[in-house]
Design an enzyme around this catalytic site. Sequence first.
Site, PDB file in Angstrom:
ATOM      1  N   GLU A  39      55.574  67.985  45.921  1.00  0.00           N
ATOM      2  CA  GLU A  39      56.367  68.319  44.566  1.00  0.00           C
ATOM      3  C   GLU A  39      57.522  70.037  45.116  1.00  0.00           C
ATOM      4  O   GLU A  39      58.402  70.280  44.899  1.00  0.00           O
ATOM      5  CB  GLU A  39      55.644  69.375  44.114  1.00  0.00           C
ATOM      6  N   ASP A  92      66.164  71.102  35.926  1.00  0.00           N
ATOM      7  CA  ASP A  92      65.963  70.306  36.772  1.00  0.00           C
ATOM      8  C   ASP A  92      67.708  69.863  36.900  1.00  0.00           C
ATOM      9  O   ASP A  92      68.470  69.665  36.179  1.00  0.00           O
ATOM     10  CB  ASP A  92      65.283  69.138  36.815  1.00  0.00           C
TER      11      ASP A  92
END
Length: 189
Positions: free
Chosen positions: A55, A64
């Site tokens: 991650e 994001d």
Amino acid sequence: MNKILLAVAGLVLVAVFAFPQPQPDIGIPTSAPASARTQEARALALAVPLIAKWEGKRNAAYQDLVGVWTICYGHTRTARPGMVLSDADCEALLRAEVRDYRARLLPHFSAETRARRLPPPRDAAFTSLAFNVGVAGAGRSTATRRLNEGDVPGACEALTWWNKAGGRVVAGLRNRRTEEYGYCMREAS
């Protein structure tokens, strides 16, 4: 005015993480057999670093690719603009989330699978998949179906199929699934 409210909200959230509040137990209850608690601890000891590796971590909140506020190891639920967390806070958040994903994935496995086909490394591999693709996707997957049917090698192979984004194989996902496959095949019988 909105900027001030966002700044205050960000400070409140940082304070909440800086001074941890008691959290509800989201894993196996303490009344569960010691073997189940040990199984959970061993699975989490493998799953947390595996997931952290893939991650990545950013201590400051960011948007994001699709504009979702994210912080630490892909955490989105409480991420807000201006939020910054320490390494220790990020790790604690990751541990709690991984534990939650695992707890929500376990009901997708049959009692027989939980008892005999889910040693800690395989448990970690499936938990990592669920963390990446969601509990519903992992729970309804061919990998889970095959594991419930007793086809361990087939289940582990099916984990590797989750290597695409936008219909294309992504190297990072392929590499993650390859490592999960290795975990899944440990203690294969």
